[in-house]
Enzyme design. Structure first.
Site, PDB file in Angstrom:
ATOM      1  CB  SER A 155      10.683 -46.002   2.290  1.00 39.47           C
ATOM      2  OG  SER A 155      11.742 -45.694   3.862  1.00 39.47           O
ATOM      3  CE1 TYR A 168       7.831 -41.628   4.383  1.00 34.85           C
ATOM      4  CE2 TYR A 168       9.817 -43.174   5.247  1.00 34.85           C
ATOM      5  CZ  TYR A 168       8.955 -42.223   4.596  1.00 34.85           C
ATOM      6  OH  TYR A 168       9.938 -41.964   2.848  1.00 34.85           O
TER       7      TYR A 168
END
Length: 270
Positions: A155, A168
């Site tokens: 990401s 995350y």
């Protein structure tokens, strides 16, 4: 079809919908057969509904409509033995494995001091340990095939310190580290390993956090620019990421390894 993956087999996690489904379709369009898994289960620590068994069945129909074979099963990437069985069973039917796409992930928005131990654990178990389980389940088959490609979804949060996504961010940075390690250790087997780094993608993982994100930005407006894409698009379509996955899966990237491929509309340039 250009048949850039003709004769190849790809293993894809989180294939029930979103990016995982898009990857399965895109690789199948180019000639690959697919081994697909998805947990098809909800998490108490995640605010949005996860893919269902019906979603996974729809992925199967879409791949089969392209005249490609697909072996799909309900398996949670946290279950190392289950992932290994899914891969082994798929290879027994389809004959080989050439590409691993570790895509499955969950996401939960909260400030650091509202991050419960369970949110931390669930996120790392799926987004980091799940990637490890996925790759290690398939490596022996890649070696047996004489080489292959490992593609792990990270990401923009795997390259910068995105606020309000502590677990995350930790997991996605961790994915970069283990993929670089795999790129080194597996190079002698002609196996390459890379990460893909999307900005926001139009899937439930991203869109279901917008209301919370907007409240957090109202409270700390200096953080807002971190989420802005310099290019004139707010959310990418899953297929945009699939095109990058296709490149890394194909022989066109035969000497590309250990890289972080950004598909981020310039987000990480900020």
């Amino acid at each position: 079809m250009a048949d850039r993956l003709a004769g190849k087999v790809a293993f894809i996690t989180g294939a029930g919908r979103g990016q995982g489904r898009a990857h399965a379709i895109r690789l199948a369009e180019e000639g690959a057969d697919i081994i697909a898994i998805d947990a098809c289960t909800d998490f108490d620590t995640v605010r949005y509904a996860m893919a269902s068994e019906d979603d996974l069945a729809q992925t199967v129909k879409l791949v089969e409509a392209l005249d490609r074979r697909i072996i799909a099963s309900k398996v949670d990437v946290r279950d190392a033995a289950g992932v290994k069985k899914a891969v082994d069973d798929g290879v027994a039917t389809l004959g080989r494995l050439d590409v691993i796409v570790a895509n499955a992930a969950i996401c939960s928005w909260q400030k650091w001091d509202d991050t419960s131990p369970q949110v931390w654990q669930d996120t790392l178990d799926v987004n980091l340990t799940g990637v490890w389980n996925t790759v290690t389940a398939g490596v022996d088959h890649l070696i047996a095939a004489g080489g292959g490609s490992i593609i792990c979804t990270s990401s923009t949060s795997g390259l910068k310190g995105t606020p309000w996504l502590g677990p995350y961010v930790a997991a996605k940075h961790g994915v970069v580290g283990i993929v670089k390690m795999f790129a080194n250790e597996l190079a002698r087997h002609n196996i390459r390993a890379n990460t893909v780094h999307p900005t926001g993608v139009d899937t439930p993982l991203a869109t279901n956090g917008f209301e919370i994100l907007n409240k957090f930005i109202e409270d700390d407006q200096k953080m807002g620019p971190i989420f802005v894409n310099p290019m004139p698009i707010e959310l990418l379509e899953p297929r945009e990421i699939s095109n990058a996955v296709l490149f890394l899966a194909s022989d066109e990237s035969r000497y590309v390894t250990g890289t972080q491929l950004k598909v981020d509309a310039g987000n990480c340039n900020i």
